[in-house]
Design a protein around this motif. Structure first.
Motif, short mmCIF file in Angstrom:
data_model
loop_
_atom_site.label_atom_id
_atom_site.label_comp_id
_atom_site.label_asym_id
_atom_site.label_seq_id
_atom_site.Cartn_x
_atom_site.Cartn_y
_atom_site.Cartn_z
N UNK A 97 12.06 55.47 -65.72
CA UNK A 97 12.50 54.13 -66.09
C UNK A 97 11.35 53.12 -66.04
N UNK A 98 10.51 53.25 -65.01
CA UNK A 98 9.36 52.35 -64.91
C UNK A 98 8.39 52.54 -66.07
N UNK A 99 8.16 53.79 -66.45
CA UNK A 99 7.29 54.07 -67.59
C UNK A 99 7.88 53.51 -68.87
N UNK A 100 9.20 53.69 -69.03
CA UNK A 100 9.90 53.20 -70.22
C UNK A 100 9.79 51.69 -70.34
N UNK A 101 9.77 50.99 -69.23
CA UNK A 101 9.63 49.54 -69.23
C UNK A 101 8.19 49.11 -69.50
N UNK A 102 7.25 49.89 -68.99
CA UNK A 102 5.84 49.56 -69.07
C UNK A 102 5.27 49.72 -70.48
N UNK A 152 -8.33 50.39 -78.80
CA UNK A 152 -8.16 50.79 -77.40
C UNK A 152 -7.13 51.92 -77.41
N UNK A 153 -7.56 53.12 -77.10
CA UNK A 153 -6.67 54.27 -77.03
C UNK A 153 -6.27 54.51 -75.58
N UNK A 154 -4.98 54.44 -75.33
CA UNK A 154 -4.46 54.52 -73.97
C UNK A 154 -3.75 55.85 -73.77
N UNK A 155 -4.35 56.73 -72.99
CA UNK A 155 -3.82 58.09 -72.78
C UNK A 155 -2.93 58.11 -71.55
N UNK A 156 -1.70 58.58 -71.74
CA UNK A 156 -0.72 58.56 -70.66
C UNK A 156 0.18 59.79 -70.72
N UNK A 157 0.53 60.31 -69.55
CA UNK A 157 1.48 61.42 -69.44
C UNK A 157 2.88 60.83 -69.19
N UNK A 158 3.84 61.21 -70.02
CA UNK A 158 5.19 60.66 -69.96
C UNK A 158 6.08 61.55 -69.09
#
Length: 199
Positions: free
Chosen positions: A91-96, A76-82
């Motif tokens: 902070x929410x992204x860092x926790x997720x 499962x490749x999960x593509x996300x913009x940081x």
């Protein structure tokens, strides 16, 4: 109505017995993946906006377990913009991300900030990255699953099915799936919410 979740510990060799209350259409789609080599490509931006709108999120540990019961899941490749560290949402992204990491391959890019009328417009599109990821992996897969409701992937479907003679399945929130993708092979994740919803 949604199916009732049954314990994953029951008869792991038989997905039919594990999810016997799943609706027939969804069950047939999953059963058609039997023994196929499957790769999943996730569009975080599309999934995130749908989650914010409809109030529930996918538990990728559960999704992985579900798919592994029906197919030869390769990844499962999960593509996300940081976002930038100065962004309020960092902070929410860092926790997720650490919660996702054990179950997916994180494919990161930097969130793009474009100045418009004295403000910054955020652009988190990962369509191109997902497309290239599929092109690079398709020869080793039988079925492509794209977790997104974005109609921009329609032409990619033509490449997968016509040029490469492979199958492609779109999975998304029912309310968030583009009309064009509803005409393709698709699965509404609402139908498996009890199995894959984050509690």
């Amino acid at each position: 109505s949604f199916p009732i979740i049954i314990s994953y510990q029951q008869n792991l060799s038989s997905p039919k017995s594990v999810f016997k209350n799943m609706d027939e259409k969804t069950k047939k789609i999953l059963e058609s993946l039997n023994s196929k080599k499957v790769g999943v490509f996730c569009d975080d931006s599309n999934l995130f906006h749908a989650y914010k709108k409809y109030g529930w999120r996918v538990d990728f540990e559960k999704l992985r377990k579900l798919l592994e019961k029906y197919c030869n899941l390769q990844f499962i490749n999960y593509h996300i913009a940081i976002p930038d560290k100065s962004d309020d949402v960092f902070r929410g992204t860092e926790t997720f991300l650490p919660k996702l990491a054990p179950y997916v391959n994180l494919k990161k890019k930097l969130l793009k900030y474009t100045p418009v009328a004295g403000k910054f417009m955020k652009k988190a599109d990962v369509d191109v990255e997902i497309t290239l990821d599929i092109v690079r992996n398709i020869d080793n897969l039988d079925v492509i699953i794209i977790m997104s409701g974005d109609s921009d992937f329609l032409e990619l479907k033509n490449y997968v099915t016509k040029d490469k003679n492979k199958s492609i399945l779109f999975m998304s929130y029912e309310e968030n799936m583009a009309w064009e993708l509803r005409q393709c092979w698709h699965l509404y994740i609402n139908r498996i919410k009890d199995e894959i919803g984050l509690k």
